[in-house]
Enzyme design. Structure first.
Site, PDB file in Angstrom:
ATOM      1  N   LYS A   1       2.272  -0.562  -7.172  1.00 15.40           N
ATOM      2  CA  LYS A   1       1.797  -1.944  -7.229  1.00 15.40           C
ATOM      3  C   LYS A   1       0.390  -1.962  -7.815  1.00 15.40           C
ATOM      4  O   LYS A   1      -0.541  -1.403  -7.236  1.00 15.40           O
ATOM      5  CB  LYS A   1       1.790  -2.546  -5.819  1.00 15.40           C
ATOM      6  CG  LYS A   1       1.293  -3.981  -5.762  1.00 15.40           C
ATOM      7  CD  LYS A   1       1.250  -4.494  -4.336  1.00 15.40           C
ATOM      8  CE  LYS A   1       0.099  -3.878  -3.552  1.00 15.40           C
ATOM      9  NZ  LYS A   1      -0.081  -4.509  -2.229  1.00 15.40           N
TER      10      LYS A   1
ATOM     11  N   GLU B   1       8.729  -9.934   1.178  1.00 12.51           N
ATOM     12  CA  GLU B   1       7.832  -8.985   1.837  1.00 12.51           C
ATOM     13  C   GLU B   1       7.008  -9.685   2.909  1.00 12.51           C
ATOM     14  O   GLU B   1       6.134 -10.493   2.595  1.00 12.51           O
ATOM     15  CB  GLU B   1       6.897  -8.346   0.801  1.00 12.51           C
ATOM     16  CG  GLU B   1       5.857  -7.415   1.377  1.00 12.51           C
ATOM     17  CD  GLU B   1       4.814  -7.000   0.354  1.00 12.51           C
ATOM     18  OE1 GLU B   1       3.663  -6.725   0.754  1.00 12.51           O
ATOM     19  OE2 GLU B   1       5.130  -6.966  -0.857  1.00 12.51           O
TER      20      GLU B   1
END
Length: 220
Positions: free
Chosen positions: A122, A34
């Protein structure tokens, strides 16, 4: 991410060799990578990573607006991550068929993330609440993909997975700006291997749910 159950977040003011960085992480066993909008010209790095490493899953995090989401998707991002509930990003990801992980902390925020199209949620900062919090969340939310992020390292990654996290996210415990600046690719590979070894865990057997049937959750 679902297969390896690990992703690394790259945060740096500059990245001198994107291709070498991605290869170092993949060689260390981490394929979910990411990049974030805190890195200048992140789209250029995403394009380079996608072109050079088709075996990696390249995504973009710290996505705060629909415009950023569209820019990341155009650069080739295969998943998006927001730090909190951002409905506009959820809509952009859904329209593009790109899986999205939204940041949340409380059960209400987790539900809101799902309602706005998140394929996974998340939990940040996970270090603050610890692994037991994931066990508690799994009680009323047994089928939600919860990702532990923030303060995750080789010393606690497995504990989060055993407590019910669908995946774990590493940051500076694997990649630091100093290592990137020094082009210490071998060092990054060693740290990636150590993280993967410490978090080794059989695949989850829970059934997962998506609130929006159009959410491409199977790709996370």
């Amino acid at each position: 991410m679902g297969q390896d159950r690990a992703v690394v977040v790259v945060r740096a003011d500059s990245i001198p060799d994107t291709e070498a960085l991605v290869r170092a992480l993949v060689d260390g066993g981490i394929r979910g990578i990411e990049f974030t909008f805190t890195t200048p010209d992140v789209e250029r790095h995403v394009r380079a990573a996608v072109a050079s490493s088709p075996d990696a899953e390249i995504g973009v995090g710290t996505v705060l607006t629909a415009a950023q989401a569209d820019s990341a998707i155009a650069a080739g991002a295969r998943f998006l991550v927001t730090p909190g509930i951002v409905p506009a990003v959820g809509a952009a990801a859904r329209d593009a068929g790109i899986p999205l992980a939204m940041g949340a902390f409380t059960p209400s925020e987790v539900l809101s993330a799902l309602e706005h199209g998140a394929a996974a949620v998340k939990i940040f900062p996970a270090e603050t609440c610890g692994p037991r919090y994931f066990s508690h969340l799994r009680g009323p939310l047994p089928g939600v993909r919860l990702i532990a992020s923030g303060g995750i390292d080789e010393g606690n990654a497995r504990a989060f997975l055993e407590a019910g996290a669908y995946a774990v996210t590493a940051g500076s415990s694997v990649v630091t700006p100093a290592l990137i600046a020094a082009r210490d690719w071998a060092g990054i590979t060693r740290r990636a291997r150590s993280f993967i070894a410490s978090s080794a865990e059989p695949p989850p057997t829970i059934d997962t749910v998506d609130v929006d049937p159009r959410t491409p959750g199977d790709r996370l």
